[in-house]
Design an enzyme around this catalytic site. Structure first.
Site, PDB file in Angstrom:
ATOM      1  N   ASN A 174       1.038  -0.863   0.243  1.00 51.40           N
ATOM      2  CA  ASN A 174      -0.408  -0.157  -0.113  1.00 51.40           C
ATOM      3  C   ASN A 174       0.590   1.011   0.171  1.00 51.40           C
ATOM      4  O   ASN A 174       2.160   1.335   0.104  1.00 51.40           O
ATOM      5  CB  ASN A 174      -1.095   0.138   0.590  1.00 51.40           C
ATOM      6  CG  ASN A 174      -1.919  -1.067   0.168  1.00 51.40           C
ATOM      7  OD1 ASN A 174      -3.054  -0.584  -0.096  1.00 51.40           O
ATOM      8  ND2 ASN A 174      -1.871  -2.295   1.596  1.00 51.40           N
TER       9      ASN A 174
ATOM     10  N   ALA B 200       1.075  -3.430  13.977  1.00 50.12           N
ATOM     11  CA  ALA B 200       0.735  -2.809  13.370  1.00 50.12           C
ATOM     12  C   ALA B 200       2.223  -1.557  14.556  1.00 50.12           C
ATOM     13  O   ALA B 200       1.953  -2.008  15.114  1.00 50.12           O
ATOM     14  CB  ALA B 200      -0.297  -1.026  13.313  1.00 50.12           C
TER      15      ALA B 200
ATOM     16  N   LYS C 177      14.225  -9.766  14.633  1.00 50.84           N
ATOM     17  CA  LYS C 177      14.093 -11.000  14.903  1.00 50.84           C
ATOM     18  C   LYS C 177      13.379 -11.710  14.165  1.00 50.84           C
ATOM     19  O   LYS C 177      12.353 -11.047  13.931  1.00 50.84           O
ATOM     20  CB  LYS C 177      14.218 -11.918  16.007  1.00 50.84           C
ATOM     21  CG  LYS C 177      15.292 -11.277  16.955  1.00 50.84           C
ATOM     22  CD  LYS C 177      14.840 -11.834  18.797  1.00 50.84           C
ATOM     23  CE  LYS C 177      16.373 -10.696  19.786  1.00 50.84           C
ATOM     24  NZ  LYS C 177      16.247 -10.877  21.081  1.00 50.84           N
TER      25      LYS C 177
ATOM     26  N   HIS D 110      23.664   1.315   8.067  1.00 49.74           N
ATOM     27  CA  HIS D 110      25.177   2.079   7.627  1.00 49.74           C
ATOM     28  C   HIS D 110      25.384   1.747   9.488  1.00 49.74           C
ATOM     29  O   HIS D 110      25.133   2.732   9.756  1.00 49.74           O
ATOM     30  CB  HIS D 110      24.815   3.378   7.913  1.00 49.74           C
ATOM     31  CG  HIS D 110      24.251   3.909   6.419  1.00 49.74           C
ATOM     32  ND1 HIS D 110      24.892   4.624   5.412  1.00 49.74           N
ATOM     33  CD2 HIS D 110      23.215   4.120   5.456  1.00 49.74           C
ATOM     34  CE1 HIS D 110      24.706   4.723   4.337  1.00 49.74           C
ATOM     35  NE2 HIS D 110      22.719   4.235   4.529  1.00 49.74           N
TER      36      HIS D 110
END
Length: 193
Positions: free
Chosen positions: A75, A158, A164, A105
């Site tokens: 979406n 959500a 993990k 990074h």
């Protein structure tokens, strides 16, 4: 609910652009940003919301592999970032504002850890493959970080930050995400952990 003339026109334009630029896809809603297209494969019936960004970059001689299976729907404002391997299985549903990456990074655990005084954008890129099995549902605003494998039929709640592996047939939620329910085949119910 009636659609306005503009909404119908916009959908029609997206269908035409999809058939021209992404012929295997079902519907790509533009704007759609794709970077490193030669390293990205997608299956049939791929569907996107608006404002999505999918990128695959070559770092340190590694050739990235970003694969999206059949019948995957993402979406609005979903972002995939791949520098090694990001595999998404078939029939995966991804809500809006989800971020999935196989890179970081710098290195912040194990050997050769990054120094905090190094300029962030100059830090070495570290990668660990990400794999999302078939039939996974990823909720709104989820982040899936490098080195994670999501088992089939899993549900990611959500706002979860997934650091993990997630077992198949389970529901995870939280930051960091933890298993909160597991499906019991014998009872046919999701049971709290």
């Amino acid at each position: 609910m009636e659609k306005s003339f503009y909404e119908i026109w916009k959908l029609g334009m997206n269908v035409i652009k999809t058939k021209i630029f992404f012929p295997k896809a079902r519907l790509i809603r533009f704007p759609f940003d794709i970077r490193g297209k030669k390293y990205i494969k997608y299956g049939k019936n791929f569907t996107t919301g608006t404002g999505c960004r999918i990128e695959a970059y070559k770092f340190d001689g590694k050739v990235p592999n970003l694969e999206i299976g059949d019948n995957v729907q993402i979406n609005d404002y979903v972002h995939f970032s791949c520098a090694e391997s990001l595999i998404i299985g078939d029939n995966v549903l991804i809500a809006s504002k989800v971020y999935i990456t196989d890179l970081n990074h710098g290195n912040y655990s194990g050997k050769d850890q990054s120094n905090p005084q190094e300029i962030v954008k100059g830090r070495k890129i570290y990668t660990k493959p990400v794999k999302i099995e078939n039939n996974v549902w990823i909720g709104e605003n989820v982040s899936i970080l490098s080195g994670v494998e999501i088992g089939e039929n899993a549900i990611l709640g959500a706002n979860s930050v997934v650091t993990k592996n997630v077992p198949k047939n389970s529901i995870v939620a939280g930051n960091p995400a933890k298993v909160i329910k597991v499906y019991n085949k014998n009872t046919g119910e999701w049971e709290k952990v």
